[in-house]
Design a protein around this motif. Structure first.
Motif, PDB file in Angstrom:
ATOM      1  N   PRO A  72      22.502 -84.197 -19.569  1.00 44.74           N
ATOM      2  CA  PRO A  72      22.462 -84.884 -20.582  1.00 44.74           C
ATOM      3  C   PRO A  72      23.357 -84.302 -21.738  1.00 44.74           C
ATOM      4  O   PRO A  72      23.656 -83.148 -21.751  1.00 44.74           O
ATOM      5  CB  PRO A  72      20.925 -84.726 -21.165  1.00 44.74           C
ATOM      6  N   SER A  73      24.148 -85.123 -22.585  1.00 43.66           N
ATOM      7  CA  SER A  73      25.038 -84.571 -23.461  1.00 43.66           C
ATOM      8  C   SER A  73      24.732 -83.914 -24.591  1.00 43.66           C
ATOM      9  O   SER A  73      25.551 -83.120 -25.034  1.00 43.66           O
ATOM     10  CB  SER A  73      25.522 -85.985 -24.087  1.00 43.66           C
ATOM     11  N   LYS A  74      23.472 -83.721 -24.776  1.00 46.18           N
ATOM     12  CA  LYS A  74      22.715 -82.564 -25.668  1.00 46.18           C
ATOM     13  C   LYS A  74      23.382 -81.089 -25.363  1.00 46.18           C
ATOM     14  O   LYS A  74      23.504 -80.242 -26.133  1.00 46.18           O
ATOM     15  CB  LYS A  74      21.623 -82.489 -25.898  1.00 46.18           C
ATOM     16  N   TYR A  87      26.782 -76.432 -26.546  1.00 49.59           N
ATOM     17  CA  TYR A  87      28.054 -75.436 -26.313  1.00 49.59           C
ATOM     18  C   TYR A  87      29.076 -75.404 -27.377  1.00 49.59           C
ATOM     19  O   TYR A  87      29.292 -74.446 -27.988  1.00 49.59           O
ATOM     20  CB  TYR A  87      28.528 -75.929 -24.920  1.00 49.59           C
ATOM     21  N   GLN A  88      29.188 -76.661 -27.947  1.00 49.90           N
ATOM     22  CA  GLN A  88      30.271 -76.910 -28.999  1.00 49.90           C
ATOM     23  C   GLN A  88      29.467 -76.200 -30.286  1.00 49.90           C
ATOM     24  O   GLN A  88      30.243 -75.355 -31.035  1.00 49.90           O
ATOM     25  CB  GLN A  88      30.508 -78.316 -29.326  1.00 49.90           C
ATOM     26  N   VAL A  89      28.243 -76.383 -30.439  1.00 52.28           N
ATOM     27  CA  VAL A  89      27.528 -75.770 -31.729  1.00 52.28           C
ATOM     28  C   VAL A  89      27.751 -74.244 -31.759  1.00 52.28           C
ATOM     29  O   VAL A  89      28.131 -73.521 -32.871  1.00 52.28           O
ATOM     30  CB  VAL A  89      26.112 -76.308 -31.931  1.00 52.28           C
ATOM     31  N   ALA A  90      27.463 -73.581 -30.315  1.00 53.73           N
ATOM     32  CA  ALA A  90      27.511 -72.391 -30.130  1.00 53.73           C
ATOM     33  C   ALA A  90      28.848 -71.754 -30.340  1.00 53.73           C
ATOM     34  O   ALA A  90      29.155 -70.597 -31.318  1.00 53.73           O
ATOM     35  CB  ALA A  90      26.959 -72.007 -28.919  1.00 53.73           C
ATOM     36  N   ARG A  91      29.940 -72.345 -30.123  1.00 59.27           N
ATOM     37  CA  ARG A  91      31.143 -71.948 -30.114  1.00 59.27           C
ATOM     38  C   ARG A  91      31.744 -71.953 -31.772  1.00 59.27           C
ATOM     39  O   ARG A  91      32.473 -71.045 -32.204  1.00 59.27           O
ATOM     40  CB  ARG A  91      32.356 -72.942 -29.346  1.00 59.27           C
ATOM     41  N   MET A 101      21.663 -72.357 -30.476  1.00 54.71           N
ATOM     42  CA  MET A 101      22.009 -73.092 -29.266  1.00 54.71           C
ATOM     43  C   MET A 101      22.453 -72.423 -28.065  1.00 54.71           C
ATOM     44  O   MET A 101      23.184 -73.090 -27.090  1.00 54.71           O
ATOM     45  CB  MET A 101      22.999 -74.453 -29.469  1.00 54.71           C
ATOM     46  N   VAL A 102      22.448 -71.035 -28.129  1.00 54.44           N
ATOM     47  CA  VAL A 102      23.128 -70.502 -27.011  1.00 54.44           C
ATOM     48  C   VAL A 102      22.123 -70.438 -25.723  1.00 54.44           C
ATOM     49  O   VAL A 102      23.094 -70.765 -24.656  1.00 54.44           O
ATOM     50  CB  VAL A 102      22.873 -68.743 -27.330  1.00 54.44           C
ATOM     51  N   PRO A 103      20.992 -70.905 -25.439  1.00 47.92           N
ATOM     52  CA  PRO A 103      20.370 -71.195 -24.211  1.00 47.92           C
ATOM     53  C   PRO A 103      20.878 -72.366 -23.436  1.00 47.92           C
ATOM     54  O   PRO A 103      21.397 -72.404 -22.508  1.00 47.92           O
ATOM     55  CB  PRO A 103      18.977 -71.105 -24.267  1.00 47.92           C
ATOM     56  N   LEU A 104      21.065 -73.374 -24.324  1.00 54.84           N
ATOM     57  CA  LEU A 104      21.608 -74.717 -23.951  1.00 54.84           C
ATOM     58  C   LEU A 104      22.918 -74.613 -23.482  1.00 54.84           C
ATOM     59  O   LEU A 104      23.335 -75.226 -22.512  1.00 54.84           O
ATOM     60  CB  LEU A 104      21.449 -75.821 -24.979  1.00 54.84           C
ATOM     61  N   ALA A 105      23.758 -73.774 -24.271  1.00 64.18           N
ATOM     62  CA  ALA A 105      25.102 -73.544 -24.023  1.00 64.18           C
ATOM     63  C   ALA A 105      25.370 -72.757 -22.814  1.00 64.18           C
ATOM     64  O   ALA A 105      26.079 -73.179 -21.851  1.00 64.18           O
ATOM     65  CB  ALA A 105      25.774 -72.970 -25.178  1.00 64.18           C
ATOM     66  N   LEU A 106      24.524 -72.031 -22.492  1.00 67.11           N
ATOM     67  CA  LEU A 106      24.722 -71.257 -21.306  1.00 67.11           C
ATOM     68  C   LEU A 106      24.173 -72.151 -19.963  1.00 67.11           C
ATOM     69  O   LEU A 106      24.938 -71.836 -19.142  1.00 67.11           O
ATOM     70  CB  LEU A 106      23.704 -69.843 -21.257  1.00 67.11           C
ATOM     71  N   ILE A 107      23.304 -72.834 -20.077  1.00 61.03           N
ATOM     72  CA  ILE A 107      23.024 -73.686 -19.232  1.00 61.03           C
ATOM     73  C   ILE A 107      23.872 -74.665 -18.717  1.00 61.03           C
ATOM     74  O   ILE A 107      24.341 -74.824 -17.515  1.00 61.03           O
ATOM     75  CB  ILE A 107      21.694 -74.487 -19.647  1.00 61.03           C
ATOM     76  N   TYR A 108      24.551 -75.293 -19.851  1.00 60.15           N
ATOM     77  CA  TYR A 108      25.777 -76.075 -19.670  1.00 60.15           C
ATOM     78  C   TYR A 108      26.816 -75.462 -18.959  1.00 60.15           C
ATOM     79  O   TYR A 108      27.415 -76.082 -17.974  1.00 60.15           O
ATOM     80  CB  TYR A 108      26.178 -76.737 -21.117  1.00 60.15           C
ATOM     81  N   LEU A 109      27.090 -74.075 -19.215  1.00 59.01           N
ATOM     82  CA  LEU A 109      28.396 -73.645 -18.762  1.00 59.01           C
ATOM     83  C   LEU A 109      28.192 -73.206 -17.212  1.00 59.01           C
ATOM     84  O   LEU A 109      28.722 -73.219 -16.382  1.00 59.01           O
ATOM     85  CB  LEU A 109      28.779 -72.183 -19.496  1.00 59.01           C
ATOM     86  N   GLY A 110      26.756 -72.797 -17.150  1.00 57.77           N
ATOM     87  CA  GLY A 110      26.318 -72.352 -15.728  1.00 57.77           C
ATOM     88  C   GLY A 110      26.399 -73.515 -14.693  1.00 57.77           C
ATOM     89  O   GLY A 110      26.875 -73.303 -13.599  1.00 57.77           O
ATOM     90  N   MET A 111      25.874 -74.456 -15.026  1.00 57.12           N
ATOM     91  CA  MET A 111      25.678 -75.834 -14.382  1.00 57.12           C
ATOM     92  C   MET A 111      27.066 -76.413 -13.986  1.00 57.12           C
ATOM     93  O   MET A 111      27.343 -76.721 -13.063  1.00 57.12           O
ATOM     94  CB  MET A 111      24.682 -76.699 -14.899  1.00 57.12           C
ATOM     95  N   GLU A 112      27.888 -76.415 -15.103  1.00 52.55           N
ATOM     96  CA  GLU A 112      29.273 -76.832 -14.897  1.00 52.55           C
ATOM     97  C   GLU A 112      29.923 -75.976 -13.943  1.00 52.55           C
ATOM     98  O   GLU A 112      30.823 -76.492 -13.296  1.00 52.55           O
ATOM     99  CB  GLU A 112      29.970 -77.043 -16.262  1.00 52.55           C
ATOM    100  N   GLU A 126      13.222 -79.070 -18.375  1.00 50.38           N
ATOM    101  CA  GLU A 126      12.844 -80.450 -18.169  1.00 50.38           C
ATOM    102  C   GLU A 126      13.874 -81.328 -18.831  1.00 50.38           C
ATOM    103  O   GLU A 126      14.045 -82.353 -18.589  1.00 50.38           O
ATOM    104  CB  GLU A 126      11.545 -80.645 -18.310  1.00 50.38           C
ATOM    105  N   ALA A 127      14.454 -80.716 -20.067  1.00 44.20           N
ATOM    106  CA  ALA A 127      15.077 -81.591 -20.898  1.00 44.20           C
ATOM    107  C   ALA A 127      16.509 -81.958 -19.806  1.00 44.20           C
ATOM    108  O   ALA A 127      17.124 -82.888 -20.301  1.00 44.20           O
ATOM    109  CB  ALA A 127      15.609 -80.957 -22.153  1.00 44.20           C
ATOM    110  N   ALA A 128      16.770 -80.883 -19.039  1.00 48.54           N
ATOM    111  CA  ALA A 128      17.974 -81.137 -18.311  1.00 48.54           C
ATOM    112  C   ALA A 128      17.663 -81.875 -17.071  1.00 48.54           C
ATOM    113  O   ALA A 128      18.447 -81.935 -16.326  1.00 48.54           O
ATOM    114  CB  ALA A 128      18.280 -79.677 -17.696  1.00 48.54           C
ATOM    115  N   ALA A 129      16.490 -82.599 -16.942  1.00 48.77           N
ATOM    116  CA  ALA A 129      16.123 -83.499 -15.702  1.00 48.77           C
ATOM    117  C   ALA A 129      15.802 -82.643 -14.584  1.00 48.77           C
ATOM    118  O   ALA A 129      15.810 -83.365 -13.456  1.00 48.77           O
ATOM    119  CB  ALA A 129      17.138 -84.465 -15.554  1.00 48.77           C
ATOM    120  N   ALA A 130      15.640 -81.430 -14.701  1.00 48.97           N
ATOM    121  CA  ALA A 130      14.831 -80.689 -13.507  1.00 48.97           C
ATOM    122  C   ALA A 130      13.714 -80.964 -13.312  1.00 48.97           C
ATOM    123  O   ALA A 130      12.698 -81.569 -14.206  1.00 48.97           O
ATOM    124  CB  ALA A 130      15.194 -79.307 -13.680  1.00 48.97           C
TER     125      ALA A 130
END
Length: 375
Positions: free
Chosen positions: A183-185, A190-194, A318-329, A358-362
């Motif tokens: 999801p786009s969030k 990730y952008q917020v963390a950067r 937003m570091v946890p969500l950013a890490l999920i984004y980078l790891g999954m990407e 679950e927000a990542a649709a897992a």
């Protein structure tokens, strides 16, 4: 009909060999079992295991007509006792043929050993600590386990419950297919963390860079998971020994570190599912086994996310969500083989982590349980 059997302490080299060989009898017709590396299991009982600096254990084996039909280990982990301030003992390494009478005798023998050492509560299955293998699988028997995750026949939870043990806590394994974007969030996070000055990089995998990353990672890991239920702290030496065993298996694209001014503040720890080639080596990485491992590792098409964490003060950034984004990407890159990730394991009452996952649709794919029994 259950033939006469005896439960006795493991006392000889032959006993130890039978103890280590028993799982192959239990799972000989099970298509999903992945044999553990025999050497890795055996070394946990050697005097060189750092566990013996703060704990004691006793192996037991059940034998019928000269053949092993069950095994169990009772253990006292003094670090866990000091932390929880209760006389809790552990049982683990349980394996048993489909004979409840044998399982019941093994449980009672382990409880007797713990009782003799002043314990009043038993917990398991836990192989010496929750940093090692733990849990009985209670739901999700239709696929093999991911790397470093447990597996057992469906009758194990039935046996332990029939023997009077009750649920202590469940944990989940989440499945996340990689054929669709997050999801786009997550990208926004990730952008917020950067913008907040957080930088991200893969773990170093060689030389002094790897060692330094692991030492810092140990400090962050210990701080982040200090209050995990039934967890006892590892020394840096124990942690480093485990890290070096995994060094050659790391895929840096799915092992991401977050830093603030070059100080580690979070991590995403992913690992390719090496159970796929390990299933082919029959528990031994000898010459032929190693060749098979190297050949079949090319079939790895999934991975396990072992841990995601950040220091509390960086969650708002937003570091946890950013890490999920980078790891999954990282796992979704075109040159990568991964089609699915498993996020495991997550305690049932760890709602902050569960909400993010679950927000990542897992979705929950497997359920595991630890049991207790007071005596």
């Amino acid at each position: 009909m259950v033939h006469p059997f005896v439960v006795r302490p493991v006392a000889t080299a032959a006993d130890q060999q039978a103890f280590l060989a028993l799982p192959k009898r239990v799972y000989q017709d099970d298509p999903y079992w992945v044999p553990p590396l025999t050497e890795s299991v055996a070394k946990q009982f050697l005097p060189t295991n750092p566990f013996f600096e703060y704990g004691e254990l006793q192996q037991f084996i059940a034998v019928s007509a000269g053949e092993p039909v069950g095994r169990i280990v009772a253990a006292v982990n003094r670090r866990l006792i000091d932390r929880e301030q209760q006389a809790v003992g552990l049982v683990g390494f349980f394996e048993c043929m489909p004979q409840f009478e044998v399982a019941e005798a093994l449980f009672e023998t382990a409880l007797g050993w713990l009782r003799d050492r002043g314990m009043t509560l038993a917990r398991g299955p836990i192989d010496l600590s929750t940093h090692n293998s733990c849990f009985f699988l209670i739901d999700g028997f239709d696929s093999p386990p991911m790397v470093m995750m447990p597996y057992n026949p469906p009758y194990y939870p039935e046996f332990i419950e029939k023997a009077g043990w009750h649920k202590a806590k469940d944990a989940y394994a989440y499945s996340f297919p990689l054929d669709r974007p997050l999801p786009s969030k997550f990208e926004r996070a990730y952008q917020v963390a950067r913008k907040a000055g957080i930088t991200f990089r893969p773990i170093h995998t060689q030389g002094e860079g790897f060692e330094q990353d692991c030492r810092t990672f140990y400090q962050l890991f210990t701080q982040t998971f200090a209050h995990n239920w039934s967890s006892s702290e590892r020394t840096e030496a124990e942690f480093m020994a485990e890290a070096k065993e995994l060094q050659s298996l790391i895929d840096p694209d799915v092992f991401i570190i977050a830093e603030d001014q070059q100080q580690m503040v979070g991590f995403f720890m992913g690992l390719p599912d090496y159970n796929i080639p390990l299933k082919r080596v029959n528990g031994r990485l000898n010459g032929l086994g190693l060749l098979k491992f190297l050949w079949f590792r090319r079939q790895i098409d999934q991975g396990r996310v072992i841990a995601i964490a950040s220091l509390p003060e960086y969650r708002r950034k937003m570091v946890p969500l950013a890490l999920i984004y980078l790891g999954m990407e990282g796992g979704r890159q075109k040159h990568k083989p991964y089609r699915r990730a498993e996020l495991s394991w997550v305690w049932e009452d760890n709602m902050p982590s569960r909400r993010i996952i679950e927000a990542a649709a897992a979705t929950i794919d497997k359920t595991y349980r630890i049991y207790e029994k007071a005596f």
